[in-house]
Design a protein around this motif. Structure first.
Motif, PDB file in Angstrom:
ATOM      1  N   GLY A  11      31.525  -3.801  27.731  1.00 43.34           N
ATOM      2  CA  GLY A  11      32.154  -4.096  26.452  1.00 43.34           C
ATOM      3  C   GLY A  11      32.098  -5.576  26.146  1.00 43.34           C
ATOM      4  O   GLY A  11      32.185  -6.416  27.057  1.00 43.34           O
ATOM      5  N   LEU A  12      31.940  -5.895  24.873  1.00 43.81           N
ATOM      6  CA  LEU A  12      31.837  -7.279  24.406  1.00 43.81           C
ATOM      7  C   LEU A  12      32.848  -7.519  23.302  1.00 43.81           C
ATOM      8  O   LEU A  12      33.046  -6.669  22.438  1.00 43.81           O
ATOM      9  N   MET A  13      33.474  -8.703  23.314  1.00 45.25           N
ATOM     10  CA  MET A  13      34.421  -9.022  22.249  1.00 45.25           C
ATOM     11  C   MET A  13      34.399 -10.505  21.937  1.00 45.25           C
ATOM     12  O   MET A  13      34.502 -11.344  22.835  1.00 45.25           O
ATOM     13  N   SER A  14      34.253 -10.802  20.657  1.00 40.83           N
ATOM     14  CA  SER A  14      34.434 -12.155  20.136  1.00 40.83           C
ATOM     15  C   SER A  14      35.512 -12.056  19.068  1.00 40.83           C
ATOM     16  O   SER A  14      35.289 -11.472  18.013  1.00 40.83           O
ATOM     17  N   ASP A  22      33.968 -12.483  25.432  1.00 37.72           N
ATOM     18  CA  ASP A  22      34.462 -11.827  26.644  1.00 37.72           C
ATOM     19  C   ASP A  22      33.565 -10.634  26.947  1.00 37.72           C
ATOM     20  O   ASP A  22      33.132  -9.924  26.041  1.00 37.72           O
ATOM     21  N   ILE A  23      33.335 -10.389  28.229  1.00 43.03           N
ATOM     22  CA  ILE A  23      32.483  -9.291  28.653  1.00 43.03           C
ATOM     23  C   ILE A  23      33.131  -8.605  29.849  1.00 43.03           C
ATOM     24  O   ILE A  23      33.723  -9.267  30.708  1.00 43.03           O
ATOM     25  N   ALA A  24      33.057  -7.286  29.896  1.00 43.52           N
ATOM     26  CA  ALA A  24      33.699  -6.546  30.975  1.00 43.52           C
ATOM     27  C   ALA A  24      32.959  -5.242  31.230  1.00 43.52           C
ATOM     28  O   ALA A  24      32.403  -4.632  30.307  1.00 43.52           O
ATOM     29  N   VAL A 104      26.409  -0.318  25.890  1.00 39.39           N
ATOM     30  CA  VAL A 104      27.082  -1.590  25.604  1.00 39.39           C
ATOM     31  C   VAL A 104      27.887  -1.416  24.317  1.00 39.39           C
ATOM     32  O   VAL A 104      27.334  -0.986  23.298  1.00 39.39           O
ATOM     33  N   GLY A 105      29.166  -1.731  24.358  1.00 40.12           N
ATOM     34  CA  GLY A 105      30.015  -1.709  23.168  1.00 40.12           C
ATOM     35  C   GLY A 105      30.073  -3.093  22.561  1.00 40.12           C
ATOM     36  O   GLY A 105      30.566  -4.035  23.185  1.00 40.12           O
ATOM     37  N   GLN A 337      37.091  -4.712  27.666  1.00 34.26           N
ATOM     38  CA  GLN A 337      37.167  -3.405  28.329  1.00 34.26           C
ATOM     39  C   GLN A 337      37.334  -2.285  27.302  1.00 34.26           C
ATOM     40  O   GLN A 337      36.746  -1.207  27.432  1.00 34.26           O
ATOM     41  N   ALA A 338      38.147  -2.556  26.291  1.00 34.33           N
ATOM     42  CA  ALA A 338      38.397  -1.542  25.265  1.00 34.33           C
ATOM     43  C   ALA A 338      37.113  -1.138  24.558  1.00 34.33           C
ATOM     44  O   ALA A 338      36.903   0.047  24.262  1.00 34.33           O
ATOM     45  N   PHE A 339      36.230  -2.087  24.281  1.00 41.28           N
ATOM     46  CA  PHE A 339      35.001  -1.733  23.556  1.00 41.28           C
ATOM     47  C   PHE A 339      33.994  -1.036  24.455  1.00 41.28           C
ATOM     48  O   PHE A 339      33.158  -0.261  23.964  1.00 41.28           O
TER      49      PHE A 339
END
Length: 372
Positions: A11-14, A22-24, A104-105, A337-339
């Protein structure tokens, strides 16, 4: 397509704080969480943040979700490339093979969120990311919900619920994410209830940048020294948004300084007052939840701010308030993690938004699948 069993997903989030990617890694079937994997972070440089701030300003003029005039096209190319770089670095550093990751989210970078106009815009080319990484990518998570009349946010409640259902703590539990905008998920066994509560770190960060050049009030140091202008807090909380029932969502810049008449505060008093506004907005939402939470778990950047945590504890009494880190969760990586979790749910045709989280007309699947 046959439903996936337990798989590994990235999962990826900006987020709207514009601090970095962030990556998880998560192992999940989209319902239960079997294992948490490594996490990573790719910070933005100041020049990169400046580009994204320009894109946010330009985003305010958009009238269609596929428009990319001027700096928005440049920013979308950057967002796509930097997320690809983050994944490539993460895989190299962890020794994880691409073939071991099912999906990959990719959330992208929100530059406009106006669900009342059925319009939400996240920069990032999911198809280009899938092609570069040679991996399946799920992206564009919000659009279907907004097109159906939902708020399109928050998206993480179904993941918060999966996390919270395993806690041996008195319920109901509220999971509070304090990013640029703050959102809460109320968990008590049934479908989650969720909404944005109001400004999170965005106003504090913008104030500190404008007054000092610093990107944030690190550890809440300035806020700890300042005096809260409670009259100003009460005046902002009189805005109709705070009286609306859940679910509801907010654009990052809805409470920009020009819209709220920010007084000429000293640095310390401004940081204290804007931090208090974030905490007071969270406390205001308690009356709109089915029952007052017995405990609050705080994640996101705000969890690293001791002054904000103290203000939340004061305003949310008698409920307990603790950080996600204190109970063993990865505070800074929960949205990433959520994505990962939402991407697997998308592949398995499971809903990611619900009537009580976004106002969608029924539980809805979401996300667009891009093949490599």
């Amino acid at each position: 397509m046959a439903a996936l069993g337990l798989v590994r997903a990235i999962g990826l989030m900006s987020g709207t704080s514009l601090d970095g990617v962030d990556i998880a890694l998560l192992e999940t079937d989209g319902e239960r969480i079997a294992a948490f994997g490594p996490t990573g972070y790719r910070p933005y440089t100041e020049a990169e943040r400046a580009l994204l701030r320009q894109a946010l300003a330009a985003g305010a003029t958009l009238t269609a979700r596929d428009q990319r005039p001027g700096v928005l096209a440049e920013a979308e190319g950057f967002v796509t490339a930097v997320h690809a770089e983050a994944v490539e670095t993460f895989l190299r550093d962890t020794g994880i093979a691409r073939s071991d990751v099912a999906v990959v989210g990719f959330h992208g970078q929100t530059v406009l969120h106006r669900p009342e106009q059925r319009l939400t815009v996240q920069l990032g080319d999911g198809a280009a990311l899938a092609k570069r990484l040679e991996m399946t990518v799920v992206h564009d998570f919000r659009a279907a919900d907004v097109a159906a009349g939902g708020q399109g946010a928050p998206l993480v409640p179904v993941f918060h619920q999966a996390l919270a259902r395993t806690l041996q703590k008195p319920h109901p539990i509220a999971v509070l994410n304090v990013g640029g905008v703050a959102n809460v998920t109320w968990v008590d066994g049934g479908d989650p209830v969720a909404c944005d509560t109001g400004p999170g770190n965005a106003l504090i960060d913008d104030f500190m940048r404008a007054r000092t050049g610093a990107p944030l009030d690190r550890d809440g140091d300035q806020a700890a020294r300042g005096r809260v202008d409670e009259d100003f807090v009460a005046r902002v909380l009189a805005h109709k948004f705070f009286g609306q029932p859940c679910p509801k969502s907010l654009d990052r810049n809805a409470f920009a300084f020009a819209n709220i008449g920010l007084p000429d505060f000293s640095v310390a008093d401004g940081a204290a007052t804007l931090s208090a506004l974030t905490a007071a907005a969270v406390a205001r939402v308690v009356a709109q939840l089915p029952q007052p939470p017995k405990g609050w778990i705080v994640c996101g950047g705000g969890a690293r701010n001791p002054t904000l945590m103290r203000m939340l504890a004061e305003r949310l009494r008698p409920a307990t308030v603790e950080t996600a880190h204190a109970i063993g969760w990865a505070t800074d990586s929960i949205e990433a993690q959520a994505f990962a979790y939402l991407a697997v749910r998308t592949l398995n045709g499971l809903p990611i938004t619900f009537p009580k989280t976004t106002g969608a007309p029924q539980p809805m699947t979401g996300g667009v699948v891009a093949a490599p």
